[in-house]
Design an enzyme around this catalytic site. Structure first.
Site, PDB file in Angstrom:
ATOM      1  N   ASP A  16      35.465  34.886  40.934  1.00 55.24           N
ATOM      2  CA  ASP A  16      35.936  36.254  40.653  1.00 55.24           C
ATOM      3  C   ASP A  16      34.890  37.355  40.842  1.00 55.24           C
ATOM      4  O   ASP A  16      34.767  38.253  39.997  1.00 55.24           O
ATOM      5  CB  ASP A  16      36.491  36.320  39.233  1.00 55.24           C
ATOM      6  CG  ASP A  16      37.707  35.434  39.033  1.00 55.24           C
ATOM      7  OD1 ASP A  16      38.072  34.702  39.958  1.00 55.24           O
ATOM      8  OD2 ASP A  16      38.286  35.469  37.934  1.00 55.24           O
ATOM      9  N   LYS A 102      44.528  33.371  42.025  1.00 54.34           N
ATOM     10  CA  LYS A 102      45.102  32.870  40.778  1.00 54.34           C
ATOM     11  C   LYS A 102      45.792  33.994  40.010  1.00 54.34           C
ATOM     12  O   LYS A 102      45.541  35.172  40.249  1.00 54.34           O
ATOM     13  CB  LYS A 102      44.033  32.204  39.914  1.00 54.34           C
ATOM     14  CG  LYS A 102      42.844  33.069  39.560  1.00 54.34           C
ATOM     15  CD  LYS A 102      41.765  32.234  38.870  1.00 54.34           C
ATOM     16  CE  LYS A 102      40.495  33.012  38.621  1.00 54.34           C
ATOM     17  NZ  LYS A 102      40.612  34.078  37.646  1.00 54.34           N
ATOM     18  N   CYS A 141      36.671  33.158  32.831  1.00 54.60           N
ATOM     19  CA  CYS A 141      37.079  32.406  34.016  1.00 54.60           C
ATOM     20  C   CYS A 141      36.079  31.339  34.422  1.00 54.60           C
ATOM     21  O   CYS A 141      36.474  30.283  34.922  1.00 54.60           O
ATOM     22  CB  CYS A 141      37.375  33.369  35.168  1.00 54.60           C
ATOM     23  SG  CYS A 141      38.831  34.401  34.815  1.00 54.60           S
TER      24      CYS A 141
END
Length: 201
Positions: A16, A102, A141
């Site tokens: 990310d 995602k 995450c």
């Protein structure tokens, strides 16, 4: 100090590294920009070895359940196709990096790069047995990706210098690192990664 040698069954997971998660973004992680250079170092190492590089991203619809307007905990961020959802331009991702999107449906959130993405099967198809995880954010995450990687049976290396935490409560990042190690992740110092062997922190 034990040594970990990179081999043909290794892969790098970059979590990310998107504009909205960097300082100034919609959900910026303090000092998140500091991990770009360490991650680029790792990317270069894995590219030199011809090893797979995976980059995960939040890829939310505009009405995603994690957004405050929908009753979720976060401000709108990483809406698919918007500038904030793009990987930061400073990230040296190779053209053949595997991009994993995602939380791309409105009703389901996902903190892990393995959550409903097919990533585990794809890695197994590439004969990957061990992953190195870095990116944002340590306590969300990254933590969930590491946990799922271990549950999927992958040996898992973490590079604390190449991740940063939200730290919504002081110490969340440190606790997340402790949880990852307790579950079996191996912390490695960045300065050892470019050598013949990786030294366990």
């Amino acid at each position: 100090m034990s040594a970990i040698h990179l081999d043909k069954d290794d892969a790098l997971l970059v979590i990310d590294m998107q504009v909205d998660f960097l300082p100034g973004g919609a959900l910026g992680v303090a000092a998140g920009h500091e991990v770009v250079a360490p991650i680029n170092h790792l990317i270069a190492l894995y590219r030199e070895q011809g090893l797979p590089i995976v980059a995960s991203r939040d890829w939310h619809p505009g009405d995603h359940c994690s957004f405050a307007e929908q009753g979720g905990p976060w401000p709108p961020h990483c809406v698919a196709g918007t500038p904030g959802a793009e990987f930061t331009a400073e990230l040296a991702l190779p053209d053949d990096a595997i991009v994993v999107s995602k939380a791309d449906t409105a009703a389901a959130d996902a903190y892990s790069a393995f959550n409903d993405t097919g990533l585990a099967a794809r890695l197994r198809g590439l004969d990957v047995a061990r992953v190195t995880v870095c990116g944002l954010a340590t306590d969300y995450c990254v933590l969930n990706t590491v946990t799922d990687a271990l549950e999927e049976g992958f040996e898992t290396i973490i590079v604390p210098e190449a991740m940063r935490a939200v730290d919504a409560a002081p110490g969340d990042g440190r606790k997340a690192l402790d949880r990852m190690v307790a579950r079996g992740a191996v912390p490695v110092r960045l300065g050892e990664v470019g050598m013949t062997a990786l030294s366990v922190a």
